[in-house]
Scaffold this active site. Structure first.
Site, mmCIF file in Angstrom:
data_model
loop_
_atom_site.group_PDB
_atom_site.id
_atom_site.type_symbol
_atom_site.label_atom_id
_atom_site.label_comp_id
_atom_site.label_asym_id
_atom_site.label_seq_id
_atom_site.Cartn_x
_atom_site.Cartn_y
_atom_site.Cartn_z
ATOM 1 N N ARG A 71 36.110 33.113 25.260
ATOM 2 C CA ARG A 71 37.127 33.878 24.721
ATOM 3 C C ARG A 71 38.262 33.051 24.135
ATOM 4 N NH1 ARG A 71 39.083 37.053 29.815
ATOM 5 N NH2 ARG A 71 40.706 37.995 28.420
ATOM 6 N N ASN A 103 48.708 41.261 27.551
ATOM 7 C CA ASN A 103 47.647 40.359 27.018
ATOM 8 C C ASN A 103 47.807 39.118 27.143
ATOM 9 O OD1 ASN A 103 46.616 42.764 25.904
ATOM 10 N ND2 ASN A 103 48.063 42.595 24.012
ATOM 11 N N HIS A 120 49.955 38.893 32.625
ATOM 12 C CA HIS A 120 49.084 38.497 33.097
ATOM 13 C C HIS A 120 48.595 36.912 32.754
ATOM 14 C CE1 HIS A 120 47.751 42.885 33.380
ATOM 15 N NE2 HIS A 120 48.654 42.556 34.516
ATOM 16 N N CYS A 147 40.471 18.348 37.607
ATOM 17 C CA CYS A 147 41.831 17.875 37.312
ATOM 18 C C CYS A 147 41.849 16.491 37.219
ATOM 19 C CB CYS A 147 42.668 18.624 38.175
ATOM 20 S SG CYS A 147 44.253 18.109 38.600
HETATM 21 C C1 BV8 Z 1 47.623 42.920 41.835
HETATM 22 C C2 BV8 Z 1 43.974 38.606 32.733
HETATM 23 C C3 BV8 Z 1 48.180 42.744 44.002
HETATM 24 C C4 BV8 Z 1 42.761 38.221 33.010
HETATM 25 C C5 BV8 Z 1 44.096 40.941 33.611
HETATM 26 C C6 BV8 Z 1 41.754 49.691 43.436
HETATM 27 C C7 BV8 Z 1 40.822 48.711 43.961
HETATM 28 C C8 BV8 Z 1 40.969 47.320 43.646
HETATM 29 C C9 BV8 Z 1 42.114 46.856 42.969
HETATM 30 C C10 BV8 Z 1 42.851 47.684 42.630
HETATM 31 C C11 BV8 Z 1 42.922 49.104 42.779
HETATM 32 N N1 BV8 Z 1 43.905 49.589 42.393
HETATM 33 C C12 BV8 Z 1 44.865 48.849 41.957
HETATM 34 C C13 BV8 Z 1 44.294 47.428 42.193
HETATM 35 C C14 BV8 Z 1 44.715 46.231 41.690
HETATM 36 C C15 BV8 Z 1 44.202 45.969 40.259
HETATM 37 C C16 BV8 Z 1 43.916 46.702 39.477
HETATM 38 O O1 BV8 Z 1 44.644 47.264 38.636
HETATM 39 N N2 BV8 Z 1 42.583 47.165 39.333
HETATM 40 C C17 BV8 Z 1 42.038 48.279 38.267
HETATM 41 C C18 BV8 Z 1 40.867 47.720 37.435
HETATM 42 C C19 BV8 Z 1 41.877 49.368 39.043
HETATM 43 N N3 BV8 Z 1 45.319 44.968 39.846
HETATM 44 C C20 BV8 Z 1 45.429 43.728 40.218
HETATM 45 O O2 BV8 Z 1 44.363 43.306 40.807
HETATM 46 C C21 BV8 Z 1 46.697 42.944 39.692
HETATM 47 N N4 BV8 Z 1 47.390 42.368 40.820
HETATM 48 O O3 BV8 Z 1 47.773 44.147 41.934
HETATM 49 O O4 BV8 Z 1 48.310 42.275 42.935
HETATM 50 C C22 BV8 Z 1 48.673 41.929 44.876
HETATM 51 C C23 BV8 Z 1 49.882 42.051 45.568
HETATM 52 C C24 BV8 Z 1 50.366 41.333 46.236
HETATM 53 C C25 BV8 Z 1 49.596 40.201 46.896
HETATM 54 C C26 BV8 Z 1 48.350 39.949 46.086
HETATM 55 C C27 BV8 Z 1 47.931 40.854 45.221
HETATM 56 C C28 BV8 Z 1 46.269 42.102 38.658
HETATM 57 C C29 BV8 Z 1 45.969 42.540 37.688
HETATM 58 C C30 BV8 Z 1 45.857 41.754 36.439
HETATM 59 C C31 BV8 Z 1 44.178 41.492 35.844
HETATM 60 N N5 BV8 Z 1 44.061 40.531 34.753
HETATM 61 N N6 BV8 Z 1 44.026 40.221 32.401
HETATM 62 C C32 BV8 Z 1 41.736 37.868 31.962
HETATM 63 O O5 BV8 Z 1 42.045 38.774 30.603
HETATM 64 O O6 BV8 Z 1 40.498 37.786 31.699
HETATM 65 S S1 BV8 Z 1 44.102 42.623 33.016
HETATM 66 C C33 BV8 Z 1 43.178 42.753 31.773
HETATM 67 O O7 BV8 Z 1 42.701 44.102 31.785
HETATM 68 C C34 BV8 Z 1 44.071 42.571 30.597
HETATM 69 O O8 BV8 Z 1 44.866 41.659 30.606
HETATM 70 C C35 BV8 Z 1 44.623 44.146 30.511
HETATM 71 O O9 BV8 Z 1 45.923 44.077 31.065
HETATM 72 C C36 BV8 Z 1 43.703 44.968 31.122
HETATM 73 C C37 BV8 Z 1 42.961 45.989 30.217
HETATM 74 O O10 BV8 Z 1 44.144 46.810 30.145
HETATM 75 P P1 BV8 Z 1 44.654 47.215 28.884
HETATM 76 O O11 BV8 Z 1 45.296 46.269 28.169
HETATM 77 O O12 BV8 Z 1 45.085 48.703 28.838
HETATM 78 O O13 BV8 Z 1 43.271 47.321 27.707
HETATM 79 P P2 BV8 Z 1 42.134 48.298 27.778
HETATM 80 O O14 BV8 Z 1 40.885 47.708 27.065
HETATM 81 O O15 BV8 Z 1 41.928 48.772 29.193
HETATM 82 O O16 BV8 Z 1 42.563 49.601 26.834
HETATM 83 C C38 BV8 Z 1 42.782 49.391 25.421
HETATM 84 C C39 BV8 Z 1 43.806 50.553 25.004
HETATM 85 O O17 BV8 Z 1 43.827 50.293 23.629
HETATM 86 C C40 BV8 Z 1 43.063 51.814 25.292
HETATM 87 O O18 BV8 Z 1 43.696 52.796 25.674
HETATM 88 C C41 BV8 Z 1 42.618 52.111 23.476
HETATM 89 O O19 BV8 Z 1 42.283 53.528 23.280
HETATM 90 C C42 BV8 Z 1 43.827 51.390 22.874
HETATM 91 N N7 BV8 Z 1 43.492 50.901 21.552
HETATM 92 C C43 BV8 Z 1 42.247 50.306 21.047
HETATM 93 N N8 BV8 Z 1 42.483 49.919 19.686
HETATM 94 C C44 BV8 Z 1 43.685 50.233 19.393
HETATM 95 C C45 BV8 Z 1 44.302 50.797 20.631
HETATM 96 N N9 BV8 Z 1 45.560 51.424 20.662
HETATM 97 C C46 BV8 Z 1 46.309 51.089 19.441
HETATM 98 N N10 BV8 Z 1 45.695 50.537 18.244
HETATM 99 C C47 BV8 Z 1 44.565 50.308 18.329
HETATM 100 N N11 BV8 Z 1 44.051 49.448 17.280
HETATM 101 ZN ZN ZN Z 2 44.969 19.139 40.272
#
Ligand code: BV8
Ligand code: ZN
Length: 241
Positions: A71, A103, A120, A147
């Site tokens: 990536r 992103n 993120h 490291c």
């Molecule tokens: C946290 C970095 C808590 C890594 C990313 C239930 C069960 C288990 C967990 C959870 C749960 N409910 C909530 C959670 C927590 C979890 C979560 O949300 N899970 C989801 C899957 C349910 N969240 C977390 O774990 C977060 N941390 O909550 O911590 C905590 C609190 C205290 C102490 C300890 C812990 C951390 C979340 C961050 C994860 N990391 N990225 C990497 O990249 O490898 S997230 C990753 O996915 C991306 O960064 C991005 O943010 C996300 C994808 O989402 P989108 O950006 O929306 O992208 P997606 O593909 O989904 O959608 C694209 C959209 O664009 C679509 O709508 C499409 O129609 C549109 N589109 C496409 N093309 C276009 C367009 N629009 C306009 N123009 C275009 N051309």
């Molecule tokens: Zn180190």
């Protein structure tokens, strides 16, 4: 130009502070696949949510490291598109523009946006998973590399599922929403928390929040305006002088 686009243009120009929440859809037209898109080639059989976790890294560090190497290389070849540039143009007509991005590709900064909050992390930064120092170069052929300071395994400086967001960026993002006059929600499916709570926060403050997406999302019913289309097409029509 249709009525809702011209209304939003006028609101943007009258705003003192615009906050933009961007998701993977903002980078799609730069050739960076979204999380919803099926991954290509070697990675097609994996779900990102299964690889972007501390557990996956614990269990298969080489697989996870190689996924990020693939990536990183792809992101390194990507260029900001007209939508990123339009958000830079917006800074010429609006006193304060805060980009809050989910992103990890750094494209907003490369386009020239001056105030970007990375919720993120950033895939182009590598850190040690033990001492958390930033590591620019590494030698040896172990995968993942070690490291140079403490021999810990290196990892991408991104937030995995189950990990907390960087405190500073998260607090500043909430602050930026609270102080905004207009919010643009661009290219996010609104499925990942807590980032997805920011547009809801804006609506609770009765801030005008316009969503730009190819398709409706769970946020669309609460959005003040939904513009259906690609970020690279719609943003220039909104932000260009
Ligand atoms: C946290 C970095 C808590 C890594 C990313 C239930 C069960 C288990 C967990 C959870 C749960 N409910 C909530 C959670 C927590 C979890 C979560 O949300 N899970 C989801 C899957 C349910 N969240 C977390 O774990 C977060 N941390 O909550 O911590 C905590 C609190 C205290 C102490 C300890 C812990 C951390 C979340 C961050 C994860 N990391 N990225 C990497 O990249 O490898 S997230 C990753 O996915 C991306 O960064 C991005 O943010 C996300 C994808 O989402 P989108 O950006 O929306 O992208 P997606 O593909 O989904 O959608 C694209 C959209 O664009 C679509 O709508 C499409 O129609 C549109 N589109 C496409 N093309 C276009 C367009 N629009 C306009 N123009 C275009 N051309
Ligand atoms: Zn180190």
């Amino acid at each position: 130009m249709d009525q809702s686009t011209s209304e939003l243009r006028a609101r943007l120009r009258a705003a003192r502070h615009v906050v933009v929440l961007s998701g993977a859809g903002m980078s799609a037209e730069s050739g960076v696949p979204t999380f919803r898109d099926a991954q290509t080639g070697l990675w097609a059989r994996f779900r990102p949510e299964d690889l972007a976790t501390p557990e996956a890294y614990e269990r298969q560090p080489d697989l996870v490291w190689n996924w990020y190497a693939w990536r990183r290389e792809l992101v390194g070849r990507a260029e900001p598109h007209a939508g990123h540039v339009a958000l830079v143009e917006l800074e010429r007509v609006v006193a304060r523009v805060t980009i809050v991005t989910q992103n990890v590709d750094g494209l907003h900064q490369r386009a020239g946006s001056t105030h970007v909050l990375e919720l993120h992390g950033n895939i182009l930064r590598t850190v040690c998973s033990e001492c958390r120092r930033k590591v620019e170069r590494w030698t040896g052929d172990s995968v993942p590399p070690r490291c140079p300071h403490c021999q810990g395994p290196l990892r991408p400086d991104v937030v995995w599922f189950g990990e907390s967001l960087p405190q500073g960026a998260w607090l500043s993002a909430q602050q930026a929403v609270a102080e905004a006059d207009v919010m643009l929600v661009v290219g996010t499916s609104g499925l990942v928390e807590p980032a997805a709570s920011l547009p809801r926060l804006a609506r609770r403050y009765d801030i005008f929040a316009a969503e730009i997406n190819l398709a409706p999302t769970p946020f669309t019913p609460s959005a003040s305006l939904f513009l259906s289309g690609a970020a690279g097409d719609i943003l220039p029509s909104l932000c260009d002088p």
